[in-house]
Enzyme design. Structure first.
Site, PDB file in Angstrom:
ATOM      1  N   TYR A 235     -62.031 -40.176 -33.647  1.00  0.00           N
ATOM      2  CA  TYR A 235     -63.096 -39.924 -34.614  1.00  0.00           C
ATOM      3  C   TYR A 235     -64.458 -39.840 -33.911  1.00  0.00           C
ATOM      4  O   TYR A 235     -65.219 -38.886 -34.105  1.00  0.00           O
ATOM      5  CB  TYR A 235     -63.090 -41.060 -35.642  1.00  0.00           C
ATOM      6  CG  TYR A 235     -64.213 -41.052 -36.648  1.00  0.00           C
ATOM      7  CD1 TYR A 235     -64.155 -40.244 -37.774  1.00  0.00           C
ATOM      8  CD2 TYR A 235     -65.325 -41.888 -36.487  1.00  0.00           C
ATOM      9  CE1 TYR A 235     -65.177 -40.264 -38.723  1.00  0.00           C
ATOM     10  CE2 TYR A 235     -66.348 -41.914 -37.429  1.00  0.00           C
ATOM     11  CZ  TYR A 235     -66.271 -41.098 -38.542  1.00  0.00           C
ATOM     12  OH  TYR A 235     -67.284 -41.115 -39.463  1.00  0.00           O
TER      13      TYR A 235
ATOM     14  N   LYS B 262     -66.977 -36.546 -33.509  1.00  0.00           N
ATOM     15  CA  LYS B 262     -68.392 -36.582 -33.900  1.00  0.00           C
ATOM     16  C   LYS B 262     -69.282 -36.209 -32.707  1.00  0.00           C
ATOM     17  O   LYS B 262     -70.241 -35.440 -32.850  1.00  0.00           O
ATOM     18  CB  LYS B 262     -68.770 -37.971 -34.421  1.00  0.00           C
ATOM     19  CG  LYS B 262     -68.135 -38.350 -35.759  1.00  0.00           C
ATOM     20  CD  LYS B 262     -68.724 -37.549 -36.919  1.00  0.00           C
ATOM     21  CE  LYS B 262     -68.258 -38.048 -38.279  1.00  0.00           C
ATOM     22  NZ  LYS B 262     -68.675 -37.151 -39.381  1.00  0.00           N
TER      23      LYS B 262
ATOM     24  N   SER C 193     -72.124 -40.715 -36.274  1.00  0.00           N
ATOM     25  CA  SER C 193     -71.769 -42.135 -36.416  1.00  0.00           C
ATOM     26  C   SER C 193     -72.015 -42.869 -35.109  1.00  0.00           C
ATOM     27  O   SER C 193     -71.948 -42.274 -34.021  1.00  0.00           O
ATOM     28  CB  SER C 193     -70.284 -42.220 -36.767  1.00  0.00           C
ATOM     29  OG  SER C 193     -69.776 -43.507 -36.532  1.00  0.00           O
TER      30      SER C 193
END
Lengths: 323, 323
Positions: free
Chosen positions: B149, B153, B125
């Site tokens: 998050y 990633k 992402s």
């Protein structure tokens, strides 16, 4: 101030402990207790004016991290790591020690009650960078490590950044240059020759140079590296913002620069001790290493490197050869 | 060709499965078996011309990863993740699902005998990037995530790169833009309004715009995102070299661009459905998001984005509103 040094028996760990014992303080604060941890018992410096305790323990083992932080050290230096050659040879061990053990340390800190937010100084490495790179790597360059060791360091940089951002610890990761001149015996690390060609000739021994003299790399003396660790431990965390990983300043020098610096200290006789024996394997490895950095953020934050390679040689003579 | 989709019940997972069932092949190869995994049973597409099996399992649980790779899928799409809001609210869960479960997958692949080296397509992402950024972020920009998050990633990107470099899997991580227009109901994600202000008015419903119309962000349609996943699955791995993480191309558009694209499709009436209600919290979050990328590497490797925001709206009308 209570200080914990994890990896206290390593080259940097021992020098850091010596320095702390000599200074008796870290920044403006008196040291009240120094705890040393390594796989074996770290030698406590004999003349510290404060209690020094030494524990043989493996941070990767269950419950060890919790025991280490139970005394709530104010500053934690985390220097312990499986080195790059071993992390490449043994994937599981590298991830267990370099990633999982450090994560266990952060988990243990997080598990303490609110209000415990130690300064954690993590020794990262320029191994987080991999080719292709620009001639000079700036503070915004991506981390694309070419080794498992560099991968593990870069993963911990991210984890440390996230924990710091969330206020769970007051972390700072410093990317150390290749330390030169390393004291001690020649070792089998691919980078060993950078130190060997200075240390051995000054000691009246021959040294092998496996690469061309045009090879350029990024260096700091052991004394500078200790300076970086101490500055990282005392720096105002608010000045870092959310970017908690800093590339340390250093000296960009070629092997030819090294040789000329050696000549100025040890004369032609010392330089004649260097035997050029090209080694294709080492040449290929070294070709994938960075050559120079623009460590602007770290310099703005007051981290200071050696002035040039002459100073690196002078530091070696002063600190290891009794001047 | 055997394909495994982890996270098959999510928005992208469902669209990917539909597409695979419709095509019957991936690149030039016929699909012989499709395995779907998610926390609940993923709906297998009714009309696939090949066996589709669906398993409810949690990749973070012991032994699940080993069971999934036991059938030796040739291609693994790993789309499963705890989303950013939840990873921020529940630190342990985020690391368990987004980091540990993916690591368990890589471990399970590594534990297979030599010669098993599946293509693993990992959905990363643009959340791996955090401020401060330049106006346009290039392929060499550092990953300094501003969320847990994004941290998770970025850590997996590193781990995947290391495993690929060591020849343990044939991995590729693609950094997806914000997917717009997301089908379905409005949700509470801070990014939801980017989709809401298109989807709801076209559906005759009102939508709230919580930020200024000058806000710029980076978008791809769901159809483009599926195109990225399929291209990543079939791309010649040798063309990637050791840099296995790619920022996907997209459309850099402002909210004003969105509104004008909506007007061209739905007229002034649709635009009047947008109610401007500034929300300080959302404005602050969005201010920390990237605005545009120069995805040169991905474009050179053949990844294709939507042409502009008009195309993003047209794709929504075609794929979700029956044209």
């Amino acid at each position: 101030m209570r200080i914990l040094v994890i990896g206290a028996a390593g080259m940097l760990g021992r020098k850091l402990v010596e320095r702390l014992a000599r200074d008796g303080r870290l920044g403006s604060e008196r040291i009240s207790r120094l705890s040393l941890v390594d796989l074996g018992i770290a030698e406590p410096s004999a003349d510290a004016g404060f209690p020094v305790e030494s524990t043989a323990a493996d941070l990767a083992e269950p419950a060890v991290a919790a025991e280490l932080v139970a005394a709530r050290p104010d500053v934690i230096f985390h220097l312990a790591a499986v080195v790059s050659g071993e992390a490449e040879a043994d994937l599981e061990k590298g991830y267990r020690v370099n990633l999982d053990a450090t994560r266990a340390l952060f988990d243990a800190i997080r598990a303490c009650d609110r209000g415990y937010r130690p300064r954690v100084v993590f020794s990262s490495s320029i191994a987080v960078f991999g080719p292709p790179f620009p001639d000079v790597i700036d503070d915004d360059h991506c981390t694309t490590p070419a080794t498992s060791y560099g991968t593990q360091k870069a993963m911990i940089e991210l984890l440390l950044g996230d924990h710091a951002r969330r206020g769970l610890l007051d972390g700072i990761a410093i990317r150390l240059p290749t330390i030169c001149v390393r004291p001690g015996k020649p070792n089998l690390a691919a980078s060993g020759f950078f130190s060997n060609i200075i240390r051995e000739p000054l000691n009246g021994q021959d040294a092998v140079l496996p690469v061309a003299t045009g090879v350029r790399h990024w260096f700091a003396s052991p004394r500078s590296a200790i300076g970086f660790l101490l500055h990282a431990a005392t720096l105002d965390g608010d000045r870092l913002g959310d970017r908690r990983c800093l590339t340390m300043p250093g000296v960009s020098a070629t092997v030819a620069d090294e040789i000329e610096a050696l000549r100025r200290v040890g004369g032609d006789e010392a330089v004649r001790r260097i035997r050029h024996e090209p080694d294709e394997t080492i040449m290929r490895i070294v070709a994938g290493w960075p050559q120079a950095f623009d460590a602007a953020r770290a310099q703005a934050l007051g981290f200071r490197a050696d002035a040039d390679f002459d100073e690196i040689v002078r530091v070696h003579v002063e600190d290891e050869l009794g001047g």
